[in-house]
Design a protein around this motif. Structure first.
Motif, PDB file in Angstrom:
ATOM      1  N   LEU A 160       0.655  -1.212   0.006  1.00 36.59           N
ATOM      2  CA  LEU A 160       0.029  -0.151  -0.168  1.00 36.59           C
ATOM      3  C   LEU A 160       1.028   1.375   0.212  1.00 36.59           C
ATOM      4  O   LEU A 160       0.563   2.324  -0.577  1.00 36.59           O
ATOM      5  N   LYS A 161       1.901   1.014   0.700  1.00 39.87           N
ATOM      6  CA  LYS A 161       2.876   2.328   0.638  1.00 39.87           C
ATOM      7  C   LYS A 161       3.156   2.658  -0.653  1.00 39.87           C
ATOM      8  O   LYS A 161       3.417   3.598  -1.179  1.00 39.87           O
ATOM      9  N   ILE A 167       2.097   1.656  -3.526  1.00 44.85           N
ATOM     10  CA  ILE A 167       1.138   2.073  -4.497  1.00 44.85           C
ATOM     11  C   ILE A 167       0.676   3.501  -4.335  1.00 44.85           C
ATOM     12  O   ILE A 167       0.373   4.331  -5.138  1.00 44.85           O
ATOM     13  N   ASN A 168       0.506   4.143  -2.774  1.00 41.10           N
ATOM     14  CA  ASN A 168      -0.132   5.292  -2.609  1.00 41.10           C
ATOM     15  C   ASN A 168       0.983   6.362  -2.478  1.00 41.10           C
ATOM     16  O   ASN A 168       0.392   7.485  -2.474  1.00 41.10           O
ATOM     17  N   ASP A 169       2.057   5.963  -2.327  1.00 38.45           N
ATOM     18  CA  ASP A 169       2.986   7.193  -2.100  1.00 38.45           C
ATOM     19  C   ASP A 169       4.098   7.430  -3.393  1.00 38.45           C
ATOM     20  O   ASP A 169       5.151   6.833  -3.422  1.00 38.45           O
TER      21      ASP A 169
END
Length: 165
Positions: free
Chosen positions: A124-125, A127-129
């Motif tokens: 998620l990090k 993907i999102n950052d």
């Protein structure tokens, strides 16, 4: 698109699959899936593609098509997919112990491969950052240089010279 290479037990695909539950993504798995893995993918409602018996060019093309490479292996002899991923500019999430740790250096998101929660947070990090992802990619390009033919030859030369002394 998340690329994963290998389906043997040491490749830790079950933990990766479980970590992806509820994440909007497509998992590309290179390697023949067994019925248990297919069932786990279905149970976790993972959108996936399964590819096997690929040529080197086809494998390369899958690296290029991926947005990130998940290599959260439990054991490896070296960890070549880390270098291959970094060479084509892909962010990598990998295991936080050797040899993956040594191969990746600071150029990958390092997680405990036994922790589904940690794998999930790392993915998620990435993907999102966007800033973090770009830092991993830039560091990956630098890391690959450690494994260039010239650099490898120089290291062997130094080793042989030290043995002769």
């Amino acid at each position: 698109v998340i690329l994963h290479l290998g389906t043997k037990a040491n490749k830790n695909l079950p933990n990766l699959i479980t970590s992806l539950t509820g994440i909007k993504c497509k998992l590309m798995v290179i390697g023949r899936l067994n019925p248990e893995l297919i069932q786990l993918l279905a149970d976790n409602q993972i959108n996936y593609t399964n590819l096997f018996n690929l040529s080197l060019l086809e494998i390369y093309n899958n690296y290029v098509q991926a947005d990130l490479v998940a290599f959260v292996s439990l054991s490896e002899g070296f960890g070549m997919p880390i270098i291959e991923s970094q060479a084509v500019g892909r962010a990598v999430i990998t295991s936080n112990f050797d040899p993956m740790l040594s191969v990746a250096g600071t150029a990958a998101c390092l997680v405990d491969p036994y922790s589904v929660a940690e794998i999930r947070l790392g993915i998620l990090k990435i993907i999102n950052d966007a800033k973090y992802r770009e830092q991993l990619i830039a560091a990956g390009f630098e890391n690959v240089q450690r494994y260039s033919p010239q650099n490898t030859a120089e290291q062997y030369s130094k080793l042989y010279l030290s043995i002769l002394e």
